[in-house]
Design an enzyme around this catalytic site. Structure first.
Site, PDB file in Angstrom:
ATOM      1  N   CYS A  10      -7.140   9.277  -2.374  1.00 56.32           N
ATOM      2  CA  CYS A  10      -7.407   7.903  -1.469  1.00 56.32           C
ATOM      3  C   CYS A  10      -7.625   8.215  -0.237  1.00 56.32           C
ATOM      4  O   CYS A  10      -7.917   9.602  -0.144  1.00 56.32           O
ATOM      5  CB  CYS A  10      -6.246   7.134  -1.864  1.00 56.32           C
ATOM      6  SG  CYS A  10      -4.664   7.556  -1.386  1.00 56.32           S
ATOM      7  N   ASN A  13      -3.582   8.959   1.417  1.00 56.69           N
ATOM      8  CA  ASN A  13      -2.762   9.727   0.496  1.00 56.69           C
ATOM      9  C   ASN A  13      -1.303   9.262   0.782  1.00 56.69           C
ATOM     10  O   ASN A  13      -0.270  10.061   0.526  1.00 56.69           O
ATOM     11  CB  ASN A  13      -2.821  11.389   0.706  1.00 56.69           C
ATOM     12  CG  ASN A  13      -1.819  12.078  -0.176  1.00 56.69           C
ATOM     13  OD1 ASN A  13      -1.359  13.199   0.121  1.00 56.69           O
ATOM     14  ND2 ASN A  13      -1.821  11.733  -1.436  1.00 56.69           N
ATOM     15  N   CYS A  15      -0.392   5.686  -0.206  1.00 60.69           N
ATOM     16  CA  CYS A  15      -0.197   4.517  -1.150  1.00 60.69           C
ATOM     17  C   CYS A  15      -0.764   4.744  -2.383  1.00 60.69           C
ATOM     18  O   CYS A  15       0.075   5.248  -3.505  1.00 60.69           O
ATOM     19  CB  CYS A  15      -0.929   3.209  -0.667  1.00 60.69           C
ATOM     20  SG  CYS A  15      -0.323   2.696   1.181  1.00 60.69           S
ATOM     21  N   ARG A  16      -1.831   4.783  -2.781  1.00 65.23           N
ATOM     22  CA  ARG A  16      -2.672   4.994  -4.189  1.00 65.23           C
ATOM     23  C   ARG A  16      -2.372   6.170  -4.760  1.00 65.23           C
ATOM     24  O   ARG A  16      -1.917   6.156  -6.076  1.00 65.23           O
ATOM     25  CB  ARG A  16      -4.149   4.272  -4.029  1.00 65.23           C
ATOM     26  CG  ARG A  16      -4.447   2.882  -3.656  1.00 65.23           C
ATOM     27  CD  ARG A  16      -5.617   2.452  -3.105  1.00 65.23           C
ATOM     28  NE  ARG A  16      -5.828   3.128  -2.109  1.00 65.23           N
ATOM     29  CZ  ARG A  16      -7.179   3.050  -1.534  1.00 65.23           C
ATOM     30  NH1 ARG A  16      -8.270   2.608  -2.207  1.00 65.23           N
ATOM     31  NH2 ARG A  16      -7.383   3.673  -0.326  1.00 65.23           N
ATOM     32  N   SER A  17      -3.076   7.058  -4.119  1.00 63.64           N
ATOM     33  CA  SER A  17      -2.979   8.633  -4.808  1.00 63.64           C
ATOM     34  C   SER A  17      -1.656   9.333  -5.158  1.00 63.64           C
ATOM     35  O   SER A  17      -1.439   9.571  -6.278  1.00 63.64           O
ATOM     36  CB  SER A  17      -3.997   9.346  -4.128  1.00 63.64           C
ATOM     37  OG  SER A  17      -3.875   9.812  -2.950  1.00 63.64           O
ATOM     38  N   ASP A 129      -7.040  -1.161  -1.644  1.00 63.86           N
ATOM     39  CA  ASP A 129      -6.243  -0.642  -0.803  1.00 63.86           C
ATOM     40  C   ASP A 129      -5.069  -1.497  -0.263  1.00 63.86           C
ATOM     41  O   ASP A 129      -5.708  -2.610   0.140  1.00 63.86           O
ATOM     42  CB  ASP A 129      -7.137  -0.240   0.329  1.00 63.86           C
ATOM     43  CG  ASP A 129      -6.479   0.392   1.492  1.00 63.86           C
ATOM     44  OD1 ASP A 129      -5.050   0.361   1.470  1.00 63.86           O
ATOM     45  OD2 ASP A 129      -6.923   1.021   2.652  1.00 63.86           O
TER      46      ASP A 129
HETATM   47  P1  4NP Z   1      -4.060   4.851   0.725  1.00 70.49           P
HETATM   48  O1  4NP Z   1      -3.817   3.566   1.832  1.00 70.49           O
HETATM   49  O2  4NP Z   1      -5.437   5.315   1.077  1.00 70.49           O
HETATM   50  O3  4NP Z   1      -3.941   4.213  -0.541  1.00 70.49           O
HETATM   51  O4  4NP Z   1      -2.971   5.896   1.012  1.00 70.49           O
HETATM   52  C1  4NP Z   1      -3.926   3.548   3.128  1.00 70.49           C
HETATM   53  C2  4NP Z   1      -2.913   4.267   4.024  1.00 70.49           C
HETATM   54  C3  4NP Z   1      -3.399   4.272   5.418  1.00 70.49           C
HETATM   55  C4  4NP Z   1      -4.429   3.627   5.906  1.00 70.49           C
HETATM   56  C5  4NP Z   1      -5.253   3.176   5.100  1.00 70.49           C
HETATM   57  C6  4NP Z   1      -5.211   2.981   3.578  1.00 70.49           C
HETATM   58  N1  4NP Z   1      -4.583   3.595   7.068  1.00 70.49           N
HETATM   59  O5  4NP Z   1      -5.388   3.154   7.780  1.00 70.49           O
HETATM   60  O6  4NP Z   1      -3.624   4.339   8.040  1.00 70.49           O
END
Ligand code: 4NP
Length: 166
Positions: A10, A13, A15-17, A129
């Protein structure tokens, strides 16, 4: 027997992945096939490298007996030569991963797939997201991932084949 290596990707790294990684790990262990796989996750971005997964995602997962223990890392060149499957969460991840792949020699080894192409119960074309949203978003992501990750596992274990990208 060669192990099948699966990398979930994602943006951050956190939240989702990492959630997808933990769901997949639980599933293969429950089925007694954990030793047949290498499972990992990574982000296309580097902001959160070394950090634990977002506490909101860890909490939501824990309610379902899913333990998220990974630390964030960024996707790297070697991943394209060592992972059989790279599963991305959204179209932006897909674009970034394909751009990276196109700059790397030997990168055709990895099959780059969209997680939601394996969903059976949700109409979402991407795993949304949840980072800037409320707590419900984390539960929703887990609902989606439990569906698509298990469909992906069925697909690779039943057919040893992949769903075409388009
Ligand atoms: P992820 O979520 O891609 O599912 O880990 C996010 C985590 C952090 C951010 C964006 C999405 N960020 O902008 O810091």
């Amino acid at each position: 027997m060669d192990k099948t290596a699966v990398l979930f990707v994602c943006l951050g790294n956190i939240c989702r992945s990492p959630a997808a990684e933990a769901i997949f790990q639980n599933l293969i262990e429950d089925k007694g096939i954990g030793n047949q796989f290498i499972v990992d996750s990574a982000g296309t971005g580097s902001w959160h490298v070394g950090k634990k997964a977002d506490s909101r995602m860890r909490f939501a997962a824990k309610q379902r007996n899913i333990n998220i223990t990974s630390n964030a890392r960024q996707i790297r060149e070697d991943d394209f030569r060592t992972f059989n499957y790279i599963l991305v969460m959204d179209n932006s991840n897909f674009k970034n991963v394909i751009n990276l792949k196109n700059r790397i020699k030997g990168s055709d080894f990895a099959k780059i797939l969209k997680m939601q192409d394996f969903s059976s119960n949700f109409n979402e074309k991407e795993v949304p997201d949840p980072y800037f949203g409320g707590d419900a978003g984390f539960d929703y992501v887990l609902d989606i991932l439990e569906d698509s990750v298990s469909c992906f596992l069925k697909n690779i274990t039943n057919f040893k084949d992949v769903i075409p990208l388009e």
